[in-house]
Scaffold this motif. Structure first.
Motif, mmCIF file in Angstrom:
data_model
loop_
_atom_site.group_PDB
_atom_site.id
_atom_site.type_symbol
_atom_site.label_atom_id
_atom_site.label_comp_id
_atom_site.label_asym_id
_atom_site.label_seq_id
_atom_site.Cartn_x
_atom_site.Cartn_y
_atom_site.Cartn_z
ATOM 1 N N LEU A 204 33.540 41.621 41.349
ATOM 2 C CA LEU A 204 33.884 40.916 40.158
ATOM 3 C C LEU A 204 34.410 39.446 40.513
ATOM 4 C CD1 LEU A 204 35.370 43.375 37.873
ATOM 5 C CD2 LEU A 204 32.803 42.552 38.013
ATOM 6 N N THR B 191 38.304 41.860 32.439
ATOM 7 C CA THR B 191 37.063 42.292 32.562
ATOM 8 C C THR B 191 37.217 43.035 31.105
ATOM 9 O OG1 THR B 191 36.974 42.506 34.896
ATOM 10 C CG2 THR B 191 35.784 44.272 33.853
ATOM 11 N N GLU C 40 32.371 40.049 31.793
ATOM 12 C CA GLU C 40 33.623 39.247 32.232
ATOM 13 C C GLU C 40 34.011 38.236 31.022
ATOM 14 O OE1 GLU C 40 32.844 37.333 35.765
ATOM 15 O OE2 GLU C 40 31.248 36.235 35.119
#
Ligand SMILES: [Mg+2]
Length: 309
Positions: free
Chosen positions: A32, A38, A137
């Motif tokens: 990520l 998230t 995200e």
């Protein structure tokens, strides 16, 4: 069956910078990018409840299982990155069914750049169950929440409502790009997706924002399917009843400060129309007007799974 099937699937899933490995390892690796947050969501669909496998092309069930999860990411204004897919397949014809489900799912995943990074493929003597977990995200503006609505905000919706049971509940477009676009370009106070019914979901957003909501019933965008359904069925429900209470529209519901709402309505920046249908108010609960008439209570309608004690 499972390892052969995974070999089949391995060549068909996307690899993205976030999910570089594919499916050969014991668990998924996600890289990520320093996100501001998230977002994770999961939704389970069951043959007989969320679709009827005997009556549809199974690709539509597979697509729906991913799409409902992407709609929940859109609800939070999160960009989808990855998904995990778990299948409980009926033994008879399970392999062919699994392929069809993925054939429905993979084009939508590719369209929105979502990597399928794992899951589980089991078989049993029960009906098909599909569980998808999606990861997204949040951008610099943070997530869009249900709780940010303020008294006086205009209530905006994308699209049209009602009658999704006639087909749209399988083939709807999750409002992922639309939500990201609006959240980036305009000041939104609160948002969610409408999955269980316009009035039920609006009552949830109003409650989360410590407000009430007034709907102008003359402004509700009623779908052609809601009109067809009202004409066809003998239950006495009008097309407006269907628009207010049917589930699975998967449109966006937003609370927006008035000046910004006017700007959105003037710009109409999406492929789908945006309509103002009411306002958040100080009095708790749900209320209705129709144009200039005075305010009356409105009871929230929608779908909730039943849990017996
Ligand atoms: Mg939702």
């Amino acid at each position: 069956m499972e390892s052969e099937f995974l070999a089949w699937l391995q060549h068909r899933v996307l690899r993205t910078p976030i999910a570089p490995l594919g499916l050969q390892d014991d668990a998924a690796l996600l890289r990520l990018r320093e996100p501001d947050g998230t977002v994770v969501t999961t939704d389970m669909l069951m043959d007989g409840t969320d679709f009827r496998l005997g009556e549809i092309d199974p690709r539509r069930a597979g697509r729906k299982a991913l799409a409902v999860n992407l709609s929940d990411l859109a609800a939070m204004a999160a960009k989808p990155l990855a998904a995990l897919v778990s299948l409980a397949l009926p033994r008879a014809g399970g392999r062919a069914l699994a392929e069809s489900l993925y054939e429905g799912m993979l084009p939508l995943a590719a369209e929105l750049d979502v990597a399928i990074v794992g899951g589980d493929t089991n078989s049993w003597d029960g009906p098909l169950v599909i569980s998808v977990t999606a990861i997204g995200e949040v951008g610099a503006r943070g997530p869009l929440l249900r709780s940010g609505g303020q008294i006086g905000d205009w209530i905006l919706v994308t699209g049209e409502f009602g009658g999704s049971i006639l087909g749209r509940h399988l083939d709807f477009a999750p409002r992922v790009r639309e939500s990201l676009r609006l959240h980036e370009a305009y000041e939104l106070h609160a948002g969610m997706d409408i999955s269980d019914g316009l009035t039920l979901d609006l009552s949830r957003m109003a409650r989360a924002s410590n407000c009430g909501a007034v709907l102008d019933l003359s402004q509700i965008p009623v779908s052609a399917a809601a009109v067809r359904l009202a004409e066809r069925s003998r239950d006495g429900l009008t097309h407006l009843d269907h628009a207010l209470g049917d589930g699975e529209d998967f449109e966006l519901l937003l609370a927006v400060p008035p000046a910004e709402a006017r700007r959105i309505l003037r710009d109409q920046p999406l492929v789908v129309p945006i309509t103002a249908i009411g306002q958040l108010v100080a009095e708790a609960g749900l209320w209705q007007t129709a144009g200039e008439t005075s305010r009356l209570p409105l009871s929230p309608q929608g779908y909730e799974h039943r849990l017996d004690s």
